[in-house]
Design a protein around this motif. Structure first.
Motif, PDB file in Angstrom:
ATOM      1  N   LEU A  87      84.870  49.085 -20.174  1.00  0.00           N
ATOM      2  CA  LEU A  87      85.416  49.560 -18.903  1.00  0.00           C
ATOM      3  C   LEU A  87      84.284  49.822 -17.927  1.00  0.00           C
ATOM      4  O   LEU A  87      83.333  50.545 -18.252  1.00  0.00           O
ATOM      5  N   LEU A  88      84.370  49.231 -16.752  1.00  0.00           N
ATOM      6  CA  LEU A  88      83.362  49.441 -15.711  1.00  0.00           C
ATOM      7  C   LEU A  88      84.047  50.003 -14.469  1.00  0.00           C
ATOM      8  O   LEU A  88      84.969  49.392 -13.926  1.00  0.00           O
ATOM      9  N   ILE A  89      83.585  51.167 -14.038  1.00  0.00           N
ATOM     10  CA  ILE A  89      84.161  51.874 -12.890  1.00  0.00           C
ATOM     11  C   ILE A  89      83.202  51.822 -11.722  1.00  0.00           C
ATOM     12  O   ILE A  89      81.983  51.948 -11.896  1.00  0.00           O
ATOM     13  N   SER A  90      83.729  51.653 -10.529  1.00  0.00           N
ATOM     14  CA  SER A  90      82.941  51.880  -9.316  1.00  0.00           C
ATOM     15  C   SER A  90      83.750  52.774  -8.384  1.00  0.00           C
ATOM     16  O   SER A  90      84.943  52.567  -8.191  1.00  0.00           O
ATOM     17  N   TYR A  91      83.094  53.797  -7.875  1.00  0.00           N
ATOM     18  CA  TYR A  91      83.706  54.740  -6.938  1.00  0.00           C
ATOM     19  C   TYR A  91      82.777  54.792  -5.744  1.00  0.00           C
ATOM     20  O   TYR A  91      81.624  55.194  -5.863  1.00  0.00           O
ATOM     21  N   GLN A  92      83.243  54.348  -4.573  1.00  0.00           N
ATOM     22  CA  GLN A  92      82.330  54.147  -3.464  1.00  0.00           C
ATOM     23  C   GLN A  92      82.951  54.501  -2.116  1.00  0.00           C
ATOM     24  O   GLN A  92      84.163  54.653  -1.982  1.00  0.00           O
ATOM     25  N   ASP A  93      82.059  54.628  -1.134  1.00  0.00           N
ATOM     26  CA  ASP A  93      82.468  54.749   0.261  1.00  0.00           C
ATOM     27  C   ASP A  93      81.561  53.816   1.062  1.00  0.00           C
ATOM     28  O   ASP A  93      80.949  52.909   0.492  1.00  0.00           O
ATOM     29  N   ASP A  94      81.463  54.020   2.355  1.00  0.00           N
ATOM     30  CA  ASP A  94      80.665  53.110   3.188  1.00  0.00           C
ATOM     31  C   ASP A  94      79.159  53.319   3.008  1.00  0.00           C
ATOM     32  O   ASP A  94      78.368  52.494   3.476  1.00  0.00           O
ATOM     33  N   GLU A  95      78.756  54.395   2.337  1.00  0.00           N
ATOM     34  CA  GLU A  95      77.341  54.710   2.219  1.00  0.00           C
ATOM     35  C   GLU A  95      76.800  54.568   0.800  1.00  0.00           C
ATOM     36  O   GLU A  95      75.668  54.131   0.604  1.00  0.00           O
TER      37      GLU A  95
END
Length: 212
Positions: A87-95
């Motif tokens: 399982l690979l998670i990415s949690y991001q915003d514009d920065e």
């Protein structure tokens, strides 16, 4: 969002999802018959919780199953510089973006691959240590089993006793773990970090979570 805040929120997503998973499994709210279904059930909970953490329009949570990455060195697991993450998670915003890798094991008593299962746990942890050197911010190993053999077995065979993650045991960084049988299942393993193995026992199931 500051990177540190994003890291903390990602940890919170994983910890919350993990608590939901193990309690639903232990009390019958979920049924996992094998490692594949265990992975799917956890992935569904992670995705549901992760999307609830998209507080702003710029927040994005993404989950991938069985994702391949290229490492900086050969993996003991794949014998190549390629690795496949459960399982690979990415949690991001514009920065900023925070990535988390999770490796899972689900050991059933009626499919007892012993002592090879114990070796495979340390092999997964070794891979996770490599992921931390490959732009992965958070790495977790999670094991569920209905077999107390891994949790509190009195002792293991001298030939495979190195591979010990029973409740309350520990591993000192750099210690070489050897499969001492005449035909070893795998090559020696030495991990880079210290680990303490603390399990949770709920009803007839046992759970181990390690942050690498």
């Amino acid at each position: 969002m500051l990177k540190e805040n994003q890291l903390n929120l990602t940890k919170e997503i994983i910890e919350t999802s993990y608590k939901l998973l193990i309690h639903k499994l232990a009390f019958g709210g979920l049924t996992a018959r094998n490692e594949g279904s265990f992975q799917l059930e956890f992935g569904y909970i992670l995705k549901t919780i992760g999307e609830l953490y998209e507080f702003r329009l710029s927040d994005r949570f993404h989950l991938e199953f069985e994702t391949s990455i290229t490492l900086n060195e050969v993996s003991i697991k794949s014998k190549t510089e390629r690795a496949r993450i459960d399982l690979l998670i990415s949690y991001q915003d514009d920065e900023n973006v925070t990535k988390a890798a999770i490796e899972l094991k689900f050991f059933k008593k009626n499919n007892h691959r012993e002592p090879n299962n114990r070796y495979d746990v340390f092999k997964d942890i070794s891979n996770l240590e490599q992921y931390k050197e490959h732009d992965i911010d958070l790495c977790y190993f999670i094991l569920a089993t209905d077999h107390s053999h891994y949790y509190n077995q009195k002792q293991y065979s001298i030939d495979t006793s190195d591979f010990d993650f029973r409740h309350g045991s520990s591993y000192p960084a750099g210690k070489k773990l050897q499969y001492k049988t005449s035909k070893p299942y795998g090559s020696d393993i030495a991990l880079k970090n210290n680990y303490n193995f603390i399990w949770e026992n709920i009803n007839d199931l046992y759970f181990l979570k390690i942050e690498v």
